[in-house]
Design a protein around this motif. Structure first.
Motif, PDB file in Angstrom:
ATOM      1  N   GLY A  92       0.804  -1.216   0.000  1.00 25.38           N
ATOM      2  CA  GLY A  92       0.000   0.000   0.000  1.00 25.38           C
ATOM      3  C   GLY A  92       0.834   1.262   0.000  1.00 25.38           C
ATOM      4  O   GLY A  92       0.469   2.268  -0.627  1.00 25.38           O
ATOM      5  N   THR A  93       1.966   1.226   0.697  1.00 24.70           N
ATOM      6  CA  THR A  93       2.846   2.395   0.715  1.00 24.70           C
ATOM      7  C   THR A  93       3.303   2.730  -0.700  1.00 24.70           C
ATOM      8  O   THR A  93       3.308   3.897  -1.109  1.00 24.70           O
ATOM      9  N   ASP A  94       3.689   1.704  -1.465  1.00 25.08           N
ATOM     10  CA  ASP A  94       4.137   1.937  -2.841  1.00 25.08           C
ATOM     11  C   ASP A  94       3.006   2.508  -3.705  1.00 25.08           C
ATOM     12  O   ASP A  94       3.205   3.454  -4.461  1.00 25.08           O
ATOM     13  N   PHE A  95       1.811   1.900  -3.558  1.00 25.09           N
ATOM     14  CA  PHE A  95       0.655   2.407  -4.315  1.00 25.09           C
ATOM     15  C   PHE A  95       0.379   3.865  -3.948  1.00 25.09           C
ATOM     16  O   PHE A  95       0.113   4.700  -4.816  1.00 25.09           O
ATOM     17  N   ASN A  96       0.448   4.180  -2.639  1.00 29.28           N
ATOM     18  CA  ASN A  96       0.194   5.556  -2.203  1.00 29.28           C
ATOM     19  C   ASN A  96       1.246   6.528  -2.703  1.00 29.28           C
ATOM     20  O   ASN A  96       0.945   7.674  -3.036  1.00 29.28           O
ATOM     21  N   MET A  97       2.500   6.089  -2.739  1.00 32.33           N
ATOM     22  CA  MET A  97       3.570   6.949  -3.253  1.00 32.33           C
ATOM     23  C   MET A  97       3.259   7.366  -4.681  1.00 32.33           C
ATOM     24  O   MET A  97       3.436   8.530  -5.052  1.00 32.33           O
ATOM     25  N   VAL A  98       2.780   6.408  -5.475  1.00 33.25           N
ATOM     26  CA  VAL A  98       2.477   6.703  -6.876  1.00 33.25           C
ATOM     27  C   VAL A  98       1.198   7.538  -6.976  1.00 33.25           C
ATOM     28  O   VAL A  98       1.158   8.572  -7.642  1.00 33.25           O
TER      29      VAL A  98
END
Ligand SMILES: [Zn+2]
Ligand SMILES: [Zn+2]
Length: 377
Positions: free
Chosen positions: A40-46
């Motif tokens: 989720g952190t990666d998705f949120n970063m994008v």
């Protein structure tokens, strides 16, 4: 070598070429990445264009969940050797505060830490990584296929550890002497509510169910979704939060044992997370791990909330990141979870991609639980 990450001032996710890193210090290891997990952190970063790129750099390699193989080691390295399967921890301490100086950078007091793939340091969506020996954790050979879960499980381990540490303050409301927080079955006669059936919620549920906690998981997906299947497969109960208020969710959980001993928040749904505090049981503990990204203002009766927390000895605690000890706990629990819940971890992997598929990796889909990038199968 190919890498996936963010470019300064440019939205979205990109690929770029970087030189293969080299060992420059005697305490460094060179690791060839085999698999990297997307969360989720990666998705949120994008999605929210959250860029924290180091000064003097124009890019950051994303990715903080990985498993790889040691390719080479510096002359001082003792604990691992070429060919060993390893995982890297994520946070690199500030070097100033006492927790960071004592291998607990997850509890950093200054906020001056960096994190691989998130804050200032290159991550693991690439082919090779160099770092110090102290940040590498050896993986038993038979865990090769599941070790990509080590980092996300370590986050759940830290959250559950907070429960154990904090609830050592009381005998924990049960007449059975072997149901204390120190026994492996510490969860018998206890009830937990997990908010969110994403990877972290599912992994927290797995740890709670390993400890025999009566576990309820609330999310906003239909009963027939894959997430719910996994929740039920572990012997936990699913609650569709779309049809219940926070009060009704808690009443539903409490019907079996009268007390809701644990709330584990892993959804980042800020309003529900706060409203649920009002419905905590006496002497209970509430662990928050989800990170809301958007602003949200709600009205609460502050006096009532403070009165209730004080009178009922309640604890609301935040838990973020994890340290080496939690990675080691995770590596012990991965085989236990997988054998107890019949290949559950493998079933969590809904999508597999190559680095070259970078544009497809971050397209959100309804059925996504865990995406794994196969860097070097
Ligand atoms: Zn620190
Ligand atoms: Zn009991």
């Amino acid at each position: 070598m190919l890498a996936i990450g963010m470019l300064r001032g440019k939205a979205g996710v990109h690929t770029f070429e970087l030189p293969k890193p080299e060992i420059k210090q005697p305490d460094e290891v060179l690791v060839r990445v085999k698999e990297a997990g997307v969360d989720g952190t990666d998705f949120n970063m994008v999605r929210h264009n959250l860029q924290d790129i180091a000064e003097g750099r124009n890019e950051i390699v994303m990715g903080h969940e990985m498993v790889g193989v040691i390719e080479a080691v510096g002359s001082d390295v003792k604990s691992v050797a070429p060919g060993d399967m390893v995982v890297f921890t994520v946070r690199r301490g500030c070097g100033i505060c006492q927790p960071c100086l004592h291998n607990q950078s997850d509890m950093c007091m200054t906020g001056l830490y960096t994190e691989r793939g998130i804050h200032k340091q290159d991550g693991f969506f690439t082919e090779f990584v160099v770092d110090q020996e102290q940040y590498v954790v050896k993986v038993p050979g038979d865990l090769a296929n599941l070790a990509v879960f080590t980092e996300p499980l370590s986050i759940a381990e830290k959250g559950i550890e907070q429960i154990s540490v904090i609830q050592s303050r009381l005998p924990w409301a049960c007449e059975h002497p072997d149901h204390t927080y120190t026994s492996p079955d510490w969860g018998k006669c206890k009830t937990a509510l997990v908010l969110g059936a994403g990877p972290l919620g599912i992994l927290a549920t797995a740890l709670l169910r390993l400890a025999e906690v009566h576990t309820y998981v609330a999310d906003i997906v239909p009963e027939d979704s894959h997430k719910v299947h996994l929740v039920k497969h572990m012997g936990a109960n699913y609650i569709d939060a779309r049809s219940k208020t926070p009060k009704e969710i808690v009443e539903f959980c409490c019907s079996a044992t009268a007390n809701l001993d644990i709330v584990f928040e892993a959804s980042g749904a800020a309003a529900t997370a706060v409203e649920l505090i009002s419905h905590m049981s006496r002497s209970s503990i509430y662990v928050m791990t989800g990170i809301p990204r958007e602003e949200l203002v709600i009205q609460v009766d502050a006096a009532q909330l403070v009165r209730q927390i004080v009178r009922n000895n309640q604890v609301v605690v935040g838990s973020v990141n994890s340290n080496r000890s939690h990675f080691e706990m995770a590596l012990k629990d991965i085989p236990a979870i997988n054998s107890r819940f019949g290949g559950m971890l493998e079933e969590m992997i809904t999508h597999r991609f190559k680095l070259e598929d970078y544009e497809r990796i971050f397209v959100p889909t309804d059925q996504n639980i865990k995406t794994v990038i196969e860097v070097e199968p």
